[in-house]
Design a protein around this motif. Sequence first.
Motif, PDB file in Angstrom:
ATOM      1  N   LEU A   1      40.913  43.756  15.656  1.00  0.00           N
ATOM      2  CA  LEU A   1      41.117  42.792  16.738  1.00  0.00           C
ATOM      3  C   LEU A   1      40.745  43.439  18.061  1.00  0.00           C
ATOM      4  CD1 LEU A   1      44.616  41.415  15.641  1.00  0.00           C
ATOM      5  CD2 LEU A   1      42.381  40.488  15.078  1.00  0.00           C
ATOM      6  N   VAL A   2      39.829  42.827  18.788  1.00  0.00           N
ATOM      7  CA  VAL A   2      39.395  43.311  20.104  1.00  0.00           C
ATOM      8  C   VAL A   2      39.949  42.362  21.150  1.00  0.00           C
ATOM      9  CG1 VAL A   2      37.428  43.915  21.558  1.00  0.00           C
ATOM     10  CG2 VAL A   2      37.318  44.296  19.087  1.00  0.00           C
ATOM     11  N   ARG A   3      40.619  42.913  22.141  1.00  0.00           N
ATOM     12  CA  ARG A   3      41.267  42.083  23.169  1.00  0.00           C
ATOM     13  C   ARG A   3      40.224  41.480  24.109  1.00  0.00           C
ATOM     14  NH1 ARG A   3      46.613  42.329  24.467  1.00  0.00           N
ATOM     15  NH2 ARG A   3      46.742  44.360  23.423  1.00  0.00           N
ATOM     16  N   ARG A   4      40.446  40.234  24.468  1.00  0.00           N
ATOM     17  CA  ARG A   4      39.592  39.566  25.445  1.00  0.00           C
ATOM     18  C   ARG A   4      39.973  40.006  26.855  1.00  0.00           C
ATOM     19  NH1 ARG A   4      37.140  35.015  22.890  1.00  0.00           N
ATOM     20  NH2 ARG A   4      38.112  34.515  20.883  1.00  0.00           N
ATOM     21  N   LEU A   5      38.979  40.281  27.678  1.00  0.00           N
ATOM     22  CA  LEU A   5      39.213  40.831  29.011  1.00  0.00           C
ATOM     23  C   LEU A   5      39.308  39.764  30.090  1.00  0.00           C
ATOM     24  CD1 LEU A   5      39.491  43.492  30.609  1.00  0.00           C
ATOM     25  CD2 LEU A   5      37.001  43.519  30.815  1.00  0.00           C
ATOM     26  N   GLY A   6      38.837  38.553  29.819  1.00  0.00           N
ATOM     27  CA  GLY A   6      38.754  37.534  30.865  1.00  0.00           C
ATOM     28  C   GLY A   6      40.088  37.182  31.494  1.00  0.00           C
ATOM     29  N   PHE A   7      41.138  37.079  30.673  1.00  0.00           N
ATOM     30  CA  PHE A   7      42.449  36.709  31.215  1.00  0.00           C
ATOM     31  C   PHE A   7      42.956  37.762  32.200  1.00  0.00           C
ATOM     32  CE2 PHE A   7      47.063  37.237  30.866  1.00  0.00           C
ATOM     33  CZ  PHE A   7      47.491  36.004  31.318  1.00  0.00           C
ATOM     34  N   TYR A   8      42.762  39.030  31.884  1.00  0.00           N
ATOM     35  CA  TYR A   8      43.281  40.097  32.744  1.00  0.00           C
ATOM     36  C   TYR A   8      42.416  40.304  33.979  1.00  0.00           C
ATOM     37  CZ  TYR A   8      46.123  40.962  28.666  1.00  0.00           C
ATOM     38  OH  TYR A   8      46.999  40.809  27.620  1.00  0.00           O
ATOM     39  N   LEU A   9      41.143  39.934  33.905  1.00  0.00           N
ATOM     40  CA  LEU A   9      40.332  39.956  35.124  1.00  0.00           C
ATOM     41  C   LEU A   9      40.853  38.963  36.155  1.00  0.00           C
ATOM     42  CD1 LEU A   9      36.689  40.218  33.725  1.00  0.00           C
ATOM     43  CD2 LEU A   9      37.920  41.954  35.021  1.00  0.00           C
ATOM     44  N   LEU A  10      41.249  37.798  35.678  1.00  0.00           N
ATOM     45  CA  LEU A  10      41.723  36.761  36.600  1.00  0.00           C
ATOM     46  C   LEU A  10      43.160  36.979  37.044  1.00  0.00           C
ATOM     47  CD1 LEU A  10      40.201  33.611  34.847  1.00  0.00           C
ATOM     48  CD2 LEU A  10      39.304  34.864  36.812  1.00  0.00           C
ATOM     49  N   SER A  11      43.983  37.601  36.213  1.00  0.00           N
ATOM     50  CA  SER A  11      45.403  37.727  36.533  1.00  0.00           C
ATOM     51  C   SER A  11      45.788  39.073  37.135  1.00  0.00           C
ATOM     52  CB  SER A  11      46.244  37.501  35.267  1.00  0.00           C
ATOM     53  OG  SER A  11      45.952  38.496  34.301  1.00  0.00           O
ATOM     54  N   SER A  12      44.974  40.105  36.952  1.00  0.00           N
ATOM     55  CA  SER A  12      45.373  41.436  37.418  1.00  0.00           C
ATOM     56  C   SER A  12      44.310  42.107  38.273  1.00  0.00           C
ATOM     57  CB  SER A  12      45.716  42.338  36.219  1.00  0.00           C
ATOM     58  OG  SER A  12      46.788  41.802  35.483  1.00  0.00           O
TER      59      SER A  12
ATOM     60  N   THR B   1      53.751  43.927  53.450  1.00  0.00           N
ATOM     61  CA  THR B   1      53.514  42.801  52.535  1.00  0.00           C
ATOM     62  C   THR B   1      52.570  43.200  51.406  1.00  0.00           C
ATOM     63  OG1 THR B   1      53.863  41.236  54.349  1.00  0.00           O
ATOM     64  CG2 THR B   1      52.709  40.431  52.377  1.00  0.00           C
ATOM     65  N   THR B   2      51.488  43.880  51.730  1.00  0.00           N
ATOM     66  CA  THR B   2      50.535  44.294  50.691  1.00  0.00           C
ATOM     67  C   THR B   2      51.143  45.324  49.744  1.00  0.00           C
ATOM     68  OG1 THR B   2      49.651  45.887  52.300  1.00  0.00           O
ATOM     69  CG2 THR B   2      48.502  43.766  52.057  1.00  0.00           C
ATOM     70  N   VAL B   3      51.972  46.224  50.257  1.00  0.00           N
ATOM     71  CA  VAL B   3      52.614  47.222  49.390  1.00  0.00           C
ATOM     72  C   VAL B   3      53.563  46.544  48.407  1.00  0.00           C
ATOM     73  CG1 VAL B   3      54.244  49.150  49.353  1.00  0.00           C
ATOM     74  CG2 VAL B   3      52.347  49.155  50.964  1.00  0.00           C
ATOM     75  N   LEU B   4      54.399  45.636  48.901  1.00  0.00           N
ATOM     76  CA  LEU B   4      55.350  44.950  48.019  1.00  0.00           C
ATOM     77  C   LEU B   4      54.633  44.062  47.002  1.00  0.00           C
ATOM     78  CD1 LEU B   4      58.119  43.960  50.608  1.00  0.00           C
ATOM     79  CD2 LEU B   4      58.132  45.863  48.994  1.00  0.00           C
ATOM     80  N   THR B   5      53.566  43.394  47.417  1.00  0.00           N
ATOM     81  CA  THR B   5      52.840  42.520  46.487  1.00  0.00           C
ATOM     82  C   THR B   5      52.185  43.318  45.371  1.00  0.00           C
ATOM     83  OG1 THR B   5      52.405  41.021  48.341  1.00  0.00           O
ATOM     84  CG2 THR B   5      51.103  40.720  46.340  1.00  0.00           C
ATOM     85  N   SER B   6      51.543  44.424  45.717  1.00  0.00           N
ATOM     86  CA  SER B   6      50.906  45.247  44.682  1.00  0.00           C
ATOM     87  C   SER B   6      51.937  45.865  43.754  1.00  0.00           C
ATOM     88  CB  SER B   6      50.062  46.330  45.341  1.00  0.00           C
ATOM     89  OG  SER B   6      50.867  47.145  46.200  1.00  0.00           O
ATOM     90  N   THR B   7      53.097  46.245  44.275  1.00  0.00           N
ATOM     91  CA  THR B   7      54.152  46.803  43.418  1.00  0.00           C
ATOM     92  C   THR B   7      54.693  45.745  42.457  1.00  0.00           C
ATOM     93  OG1 THR B   7      54.749  48.301  45.225  1.00  0.00           O
ATOM     94  CG2 THR B   7      56.325  48.056  43.444  1.00  0.00           C
ATOM     95  N   ALA B   8      54.895  44.526  42.965  1.00  0.00           N
ATOM     96  CA  ALA B   8      55.369  43.444  42.089  1.00  0.00           C
ATOM     97  C   ALA B   8      54.347  43.107  41.013  1.00  0.00           C
ATOM     98  CB  ALA B   8      55.686  42.205  42.923  1.00  0.00           C
ATOM     99  N   LEU B   9      53.066  43.110  41.352  1.00  0.00           N
ATOM    100  CA  LEU B   9      52.022  42.843  40.364  1.00  0.00           C
ATOM    101  C   LEU B   9      51.988  43.915  39.291  1.00  0.00           C
ATOM    102  CD1 LEU B   9      49.646  40.997  39.600  1.00  0.00           C
ATOM    103  CD2 LEU B   9      48.181  42.434  41.044  1.00  0.00           C
ATOM    104  N   PHE B  10      52.210  45.138  39.669  1.00  0.00           N
ATOM    105  CA  PHE B  10      52.250  46.232  38.698  1.00  0.00           C
ATOM    106  C   PHE B  10      53.444  46.075  37.751  1.00  0.00           C
ATOM    107  CE2 PHE B  10      53.654  50.633  37.688  1.00  0.00           C
ATOM    108  CZ  PHE B  10      52.591  50.965  36.861  1.00  0.00           C
ATOM    109  N   GLY B  11      54.591  45.646  38.282  1.00  0.00           N
ATOM    110  CA  GLY B  11      55.761  45.446  37.430  1.00  0.00           C
ATOM    111  C   GLY B  11      55.602  44.293  36.473  1.00  0.00           C
TER     112      GLY B  11
END
Length: 510
Positions: free
Chosen positions: A296-307, A338-348
Amino acid sequence: MAMSKHMLVKISLLVCAVLSQYGMVLEAMGVFPYGRYTRDVSHTANGALPPPAVNSVRPPPEDQPETFPGPREIPRDKEDDFDNSTIDTVDDKVTPTKVFVSMLKKYDERVRPDFKGSPVKIFCRLVVNNLGSVKAASMDYIVTVFMRQRWIDSRLQHYDYNDTIILSSRNLDRVWLPDIFFVNEKAAGFISTTGNNKMLRIYPNGEVLYSEKYTMLLKCRMNFEMFPMDTQVCTLQTESYSHTDKDLLLIWDENPVVLSGDIELPEYILRGKRYTTCDNDRDIGTFTCLEAQFKLVRRLGFYLLSSYIPSIMITVLSWLTFWISPEIAPARVALGITTVLTSTALFGVNRQTMPRFSYIRAMDIWMMVCISFVFGALVEFIAVHFIFKRHKKFGFPKKVRNLVGLNKHWKFKYRKQVSRARGESPPFGGSQRELLAGGNTSQDNTPLDLEQGTPKKKRRRPRRRTAAEVTLLYQTRARRIDLVSRVVFPTTFTFFNIAYWTVYLSWYEA
């Protein structure tokens, strides 16, 4: 009197009508089960009873019981007439039931075929009907397969009936079956809408074909170091429960693993399948094991758009502070935090759907580098704001200088500069040129030039800057740092993108 007679006539007629209705009710209830008979003796010659009326019911004789009419016979066509002469001939023919019953007279389903002889060879074939629900958090997946097994049981040979005998699921317990189980099974027992899906066929030469449908939850060992450009290999292992390799051998049949053409996974691409063996050595013996692998090879499209794309936008947004004047501190602080908190939340959020492992993923490297750039932009603003607001030179406290040892170095350097300005030798020795020119001084201790014989000029002390000049100097330096950051941050991030995607896309198999 006339009226009273008329009323009596009406009453008498009403009573007669009521009595007649009451009699009919009693007759319907069975109080009078037989009809009324009329006797008209005057009209008969010999005084016998006249024949019953048309509507009258003749009572049955006393010595004959009352009978009920039988079922109505259904009319048949001439072509549908059943020939009773064929009944005796059908009983003389060989039927599958007779053959199977005769085989079971000397058959013991508790003993394997060729007991105390060579091991039974079970040829297995796996037909994958559905594969899905691959969960990374629990590392498992659901699969629906048809497990087809065939072997030779000489006790079930029936050459007198040259045809296949098919048994229903109710008669399967009367035939010996291999006791296989799935090694990596986590849960089973999914209820099928069509009931018990089992099939067994017995061929005339004693070959048995057994097929059964399974829907199982199987565990899948996953490695997420390359996530989300990873490739997972999920397995399906089957093994005999009680028979070692001395009694039973599991062997892959021709074309052993067949995939259904309509298998579609939303998050993965099914690249292919493999089949191998996984024999297990235990204390009581060696058990043969068969293993089917699904790539099984993971599709990359979803993570390009979400992360990936959101993190790039947040990183670029943090660089806008370089174009905001250092004097406007609230705007730069708000944008940086704002950018620091947003990037930290996205990482979590990206790590919530994953198991709690300790190694670093490809996504973690990307997110940590993006957070570092965002955090670096905030630190750059703090440094720029600190320099921009300075109105005097930097200096360290006296305790810090004494602790580090800088105080002695500064004293020696200061004395050396003063002595050179006055023309004196340094306190701890001078340069080689000054030692060679020793004694060549004037009466006022002014050093002389040996080539021209004239006194050397004294160096002037640098002029101290005013507070306004110092403030302007630091403001210029702060703005220069912003100018350099406008080039350094985007360039460095671009080089990181080139290196990151070059390395990981070369390993990506999709």
